[in-house]
Structures are given as C-alpha cells and as structure tokens.
Design an enzyme around this catalytic site. Sequence first.
Site, mmCIF file in Angstrom:
data_model
loop_
_atom_site.group_PDB
_atom_site.id
_atom_site.type_symbol
_atom_site.label_atom_id
_atom_site.label_comp_id
_atom_site.label_asym_id
_atom_site.label_seq_id
_atom_site.Cartn_x
_atom_site.Cartn_y
_atom_site.Cartn_z
ATOM 1 N N GLY A 21 0.801 -1.220 0.000
ATOM 2 C CA GLY A 21 0.000 0.000 0.000
ATOM 3 C C GLY A 21 0.831 1.265 0.000
ATOM 4 N N VAL A 27 -5.912 3.960 -5.882
ATOM 5 C CA VAL A 27 -6.975 3.334 -5.086
ATOM 6 C C VAL A 27 -6.730 1.838 -4.902
ATOM 7 C CG1 VAL A 27 -9.441 2.820 -5.007
ATOM 8 C CG2 VAL A 27 -8.656 5.086 -5.743
ATOM 9 N N ALA A 28 -6.359 1.138 -5.967
ATOM 10 C CA ALA A 28 -6.141 -0.311 -5.869
ATOM 11 C C ALA A 28 -5.002 -0.630 -4.915
ATOM 12 C CB ALA A 28 -5.860 -0.897 -7.249
ATOM 13 N N GLU A 175 6.698 11.387 -14.426
ATOM 14 C CA GLU A 175 6.153 10.038 -14.310
ATOM 15 C C GLU A 175 6.266 9.246 -15.604
ATOM 16 O OE1 GLU A 175 4.558 8.640 -11.336
ATOM 17 O OE2 GLU A 175 5.663 10.298 -10.422
ATOM 18 N N HIS A 251 -2.433 8.790 -12.918
ATOM 19 C CA HIS A 251 -1.720 9.005 -14.176
ATOM 20 C C HIS A 251 -2.733 9.180 -15.304
ATOM 21 C CE1 HIS A 251 1.920 6.616 -12.505
ATOM 22 N NE2 HIS A 251 2.169 7.899 -12.434
ATOM 23 N N CYS A 372 0.275 0.019 -17.939
ATOM 24 C CA CYS A 372 1.325 0.276 -16.946
ATOM 25 C C CYS A 372 2.536 -0.616 -17.178
ATOM 26 C CB CYS A 372 0.804 0.045 -15.535
ATOM 27 S SG CYS A 372 -0.304 1.327 -14.921
#
Length: 449
Positions: A21, A27-28, A175, A251, A372
Amino acid sequence: MNKANEANFDGLVGPTHNYSGLSFGNVASLNNVDQPSNPKEAAKQGLTKMKALADMGFIQGVLAPHERPHIPSLRRLGFTGSDAKVLEQAAKQAPKILAAASSASCMWTANAATVSPSTDTQDGRIHFTPANLVNKFHRSIEHETTGAILAATFNNPEFFAHHPALPSVDHFGDEGAANHTRFCPEYGEQGIEFFVYGMAAFDASMPRPSQFPARHTLEASQAVARLHGLSENKTVYAQQNPQVIDAGVFHNDVIAVGNRNAHFYHQEAFLNTEKMQQDILSAWGNSAEKFHFIEVPSALVSVEDCVKSYLFNSQLLSHGANDMTIVVPGECQNIPAVWNYLNSLVAGNGPINAVKVYDLKQSMSNGGGPACLRLRVVLNSAEHAAVNPHCLMNDTLYMTLNQWVDKHYRDRLIEKDLADPLLLMESRTALDELTQIMQLGSVYDFQKG
C-alpha cells in the site's frame, strides 16, 4: 518515409512483488494493502501477455526487474552492518521504509521513461529519459537502474541517445510515458508528442488537485521535450482534470490512451477538452489520415468504473490502417457498463475493432494494468536490429523465463517476509542468472550494499 513499427517492452515482475500500500492516490494499491501476493503468478501473468502479443506479430521486448530490497537506499538512511543486519534494523525501526525499499514497482515500465522516436528528434536518434518518479520514495530510487537497463537494452549510440533523469524535486516531477503518448499517420512518419501534466509547479494560479498529489508537472514535460529535440509545432501539452486525480486517476494512462490516429479518453479526463482537441488537430495538420477522438461519456461509464476496471489503462495495437486491437484487463468484464461499452466500441465503425482480455490480477491488485506494464518504442528496421536481441520475446525466451521464474520465485509473500535475508539472496541469485540470459552486463553491480 521509413517503415517502422511500435514495439512494447514490458517489465518483468520481480521476486519481491508485494502489497504494502505504498502509492497514495492509487486506489487499488491502498485497497489491497497487507494482502498476500504471489510473485510467481504475477511474473507468469506478465509473460503470458508478452508472449501473446509476440504471437500476434508485434515486436515484444522484456525489461529486467531491479534488485530488491535495495540495500544502498537503506544504508543511505542510516541502517548499518551486514546486509542481514540492515534488513533486521529496518524491519524493527522502520518497516514501511523497508517495504518501500523492497517494492517491485519497476514492473510498471510505462513509468520507466519517456521515449521519442528518431523521426521526431532533431538528431535522428531515439531518445530515452528515465523518469525521476520523485513523488513516491519507493519509485524515486529506480531511475539509476532503469537508465542502466535501458542502456543495456538499447546499447548502440548510433541509434539511441540516453539522458539522465530530471532533477529529483517536485518542480520537475516526471512520471514517464504514463503521461505521454504519440499520434502519427504511420509509425515511420514524424508524429505528435502529447504530454499530459497534473500541475504547473511554477504557477500557483493554475488549478491542481486538493486530495491526491499531481505527480507530473508541466515543467518536467517541457524539459523532456527540450532534451529530446522535439519540434514545437509537433508537441502538445494538456492538463489533466484535477478532479479526476482526486478520484484516483493518478496518471493520464488511467483515463486516456492514444495510438496512431486515435485518442481514446473519458469525458472528464482533461481540464480543457476542447483546447486539447484543437491543439492536436493543429499539430496534425493536413494529413490525409483522419484523426479520431473517441470520447467516452460519463453517462455510459463513470470515472469510478474507469478506475475499478482500468478500461483506459489498456493497449491500443495497430495491425494496419484503421485496424486496432484494444488489450484490456479481465476486470473490464466484471463491470457491465464497461464491458457493454467495449462491445459497442468494437462493433462500431471506428478504428478500434477488436478486444483482447488478459488476466493480470496480481498487477491490477497493486494498481497497474496492461498499459502500466509496457514502454512503447517505435523502431525502424535498422534500430530494431540494434536492440539487444536477448531482450526480445520469442518461443525460447518465453520458455527460459518461465523456467527461471519457477526456479527462483516464491508463490506467497507478505510484508514481514521482506526482512528475510534469504529473500535478498534469492533475488540476487535470480538476477545474476537473468543477467546471463538477457546479456545485461553489470547493470546490477552498483546496487549491492
């Protein structure tokens, strides 16, 4: 025009894949904290997708994982003694720091770098700038190794130019390709490089999110464009909608994806959608190829469902003119609004006419979908021939890497396991062998404490 193809280089999931985490705003990642992970399954799920794309005729590469736990970072933070002692001290005094130094987040190579094809750059070479990922400690320690792996993969200076990461401060928060895409009539033609940012660091009057951080700045995108020697009239900047960042869209590739002459995005993705469209069309010019804006209305798919399903964290793959496949995670099938939309999309008259679904649950549980996991690199035939061939997916590499995973990876990992010195040794042994398989030279040597 040079004939060129877009290759995908996916990150190979590392042996320490876990759910700690660490990614505030994702969120995931936050929802699955402290759940047991399965590194072996995660790596195999990624390899299955890579092999499937290679079998479909696409150029598919593999980028190696980083050594974790990252002992040099722990030593810089004051933990001392043998490597085992460093792990013991960190686990006792700062377990979340140990978790950060053990993250396998380099698997998400969309964040590895920004890449500009040779047709877009002033010197006619492909340019790579590793992302500094400064917003998250566990990712900010990646760029040095990322740069070394990219240099070992794309290792001919005649064709490839490698830049260091931007300064590691919030003003230049970068990023990588998670906030960058490219539009073009054909891959071998000069294209539009499209940069999306969360905030302008040096202009406090511009909007920014209030709950979650805007990880990527306008200033970072402008710096990368300068480093890569991009044409001003073929470079477009757009600001992400701060409200969707606060809804968990950390993102741009969680809310939009582009490829060739198609931009697939949610109605709420951008702060000023009309300006984004006008700027792209202005840069597109008088091309005979029609440009497609595919905007998904909130009335059909909510932002919440986008985040849950990762509908937009997908891959758009071109087989030919107006013939695209969208690659989505299995979660898209679990949300009726999303699955219904996808079926109507491919049944329509637009450029996206096929959908492929892959099980990436191990990655998805940490907040990373198909987009991703891959870094896109446009290659002409000479550039393709100059890539390290041991990093390109084929039947032999697929079998070898699966056997390597079976030999070295655990099938269950929880946060307390990160303090186990055996895990570090397992990781080092695995990567030493991988170095030989992929002919990576000494990319890991400087990481050892």
